[in-house]
Design a protein around this motif. Structure first.
Motif, mmCIF file in Angstrom:
data_model
loop_
_atom_site.group_PDB
_atom_site.id
_atom_site.type_symbol
_atom_site.label_atom_id
_atom_site.label_comp_id
_atom_site.label_asym_id
_atom_site.label_seq_id
_atom_site.Cartn_x
_atom_site.Cartn_y
_atom_site.Cartn_z
ATOM 1 N N MET A 176 7.722 -5.358 -8.346
ATOM 2 C CA MET A 176 7.554 -3.912 -8.435
ATOM 3 C C MET A 176 8.875 -3.160 -8.516
ATOM 4 O O MET A 176 8.949 -2.112 -9.145
ATOM 5 C CB MET A 176 6.749 -3.401 -7.228
ATOM 6 N N PHE A 177 9.913 -3.685 -7.876
ATOM 7 C CA PHE A 177 11.210 -3.007 -7.847
ATOM 8 C C PHE A 177 12.234 -3.887 -8.549
ATOM 9 O O PHE A 177 12.623 -4.935 -8.026
ATOM 10 C CB PHE A 177 11.625 -2.713 -6.398
ATOM 11 N N ALA A 178 12.676 -3.469 -9.725
ATOM 12 C CA ALA A 178 13.578 -4.275 -10.553
ATOM 13 C C ALA A 178 14.929 -4.437 -9.873
ATOM 14 O O ALA A 178 15.454 -3.506 -9.269
ATOM 15 C CB ALA A 178 13.754 -3.607 -11.912
ATOM 16 N N GLY A 179 15.467 -5.638 -9.975
ATOM 17 C CA GLY A 179 16.798 -5.912 -9.449
ATOM 18 C C GLY A 179 16.845 -6.256 -7.976
ATOM 19 O O GLY A 179 17.922 -6.410 -7.418
ATOM 20 N N ILE A 228 12.562 4.264 -4.209
ATOM 21 C CA ILE A 228 11.641 5.236 -3.595
ATOM 22 C C ILE A 228 12.174 5.776 -2.287
ATOM 23 O O ILE A 228 11.741 6.822 -1.832
ATOM 24 C CB ILE A 228 10.230 4.644 -3.385
ATOM 25 N N PHE A 229 13.144 5.083 -1.683
ATOM 26 C CA PHE A 229 13.718 5.541 -0.420
ATOM 27 C C PHE A 229 14.957 6.393 -0.630
ATOM 28 O O PHE A 229 15.528 6.869 0.327
ATOM 29 C CB PHE A 229 14.059 4.340 0.467
ATOM 30 N N LEU A 262 0.819 -1.202 0.000
ATOM 31 C CA LEU A 262 0.000 0.000 0.000
ATOM 32 C C LEU A 262 0.857 1.258 0.000
ATOM 33 O O LEU A 262 0.654 2.147 -0.821
ATOM 34 C CB LEU A 262 -0.939 -0.006 1.202
ATOM 35 N N LYS A 263 1.819 1.358 0.936
ATOM 36 C CA LYS A 263 2.699 2.524 0.982
ATOM 37 C C LYS A 263 3.895 2.212 1.866
ATOM 38 O O LYS A 263 3.831 1.327 2.721
ATOM 39 C CB LYS A 263 1.960 3.757 1.496
ATOM 40 N N THR A 286 10.510 -1.096 5.234
ATOM 41 C CA THR A 286 9.228 -1.294 5.903
ATOM 42 C C THR A 286 8.100 -0.772 5.026
ATOM 43 O O THR A 286 8.168 0.349 4.516
ATOM 44 C CB THR A 286 9.220 -0.561 7.255
ATOM 45 N N PHE A 287 7.062 -1.594 4.846
ATOM 46 C CA PHE A 287 5.910 -1.238 4.026
ATOM 47 C C PHE A 287 4.628 -1.503 4.790
ATOM 48 O O PHE A 287 4.557 -2.424 5.605
ATOM 49 C CB PHE A 287 5.871 -2.071 2.736
#
Length: 99
Positions: free
Chosen positions: A48-51, A95-96, A11-12, A29-30
């Motif tokens: 969702m996150f490549a690699g 994203i971090f 979700l986020k 942490t999600f």
């Protein structure tokens, strides 16, 4: 259990002081869907996150807090958090970056 797609699982991200400290150890942490299990969370992060390669997933269920509005009492929604640990050769999650 409902049919949950991988893009509905995460979700986020959770951005707190403790979660930012865990990023040095490649742990992220999600906030996740309450009905998602560990294998679904692992699959969602890797897609969702490549690699990225997930080493382990730790989950925790949080009950809703009791809130009062005037004289009536209620509860907020239940939540589920996941701490995802990545392998050493895995890529960082973008994203971090810059936080």
């Amino acid at each position: 259990m409902a049919n949950i797609q991988y893009y509905d699982v995460i979700l986020k991200p959770v951005v707190t002081e403790k979660s930012m400290g865990l990023m040095a150890d490649k742990k992220y942490t999600f906030l996740v869907h309450p009905e998602a299990n560990k294998t679904q969370i692992k699959e969602a992060v890797e897609k969702m996150f490549a690699g990225t390669k997930v080493k382990s997933v730790n989950t925790m269920n949080n009950d809703g807090k009791t809130k009062r509005r005037g004289m009536t009492y209620g509860k907020t929604a239940k939540t589920k958090k996941a701490i995802v640990a990545l392998t050493e050769e895995s890529a960082e999650i973008e994203i971090f970056q810059g936080l």
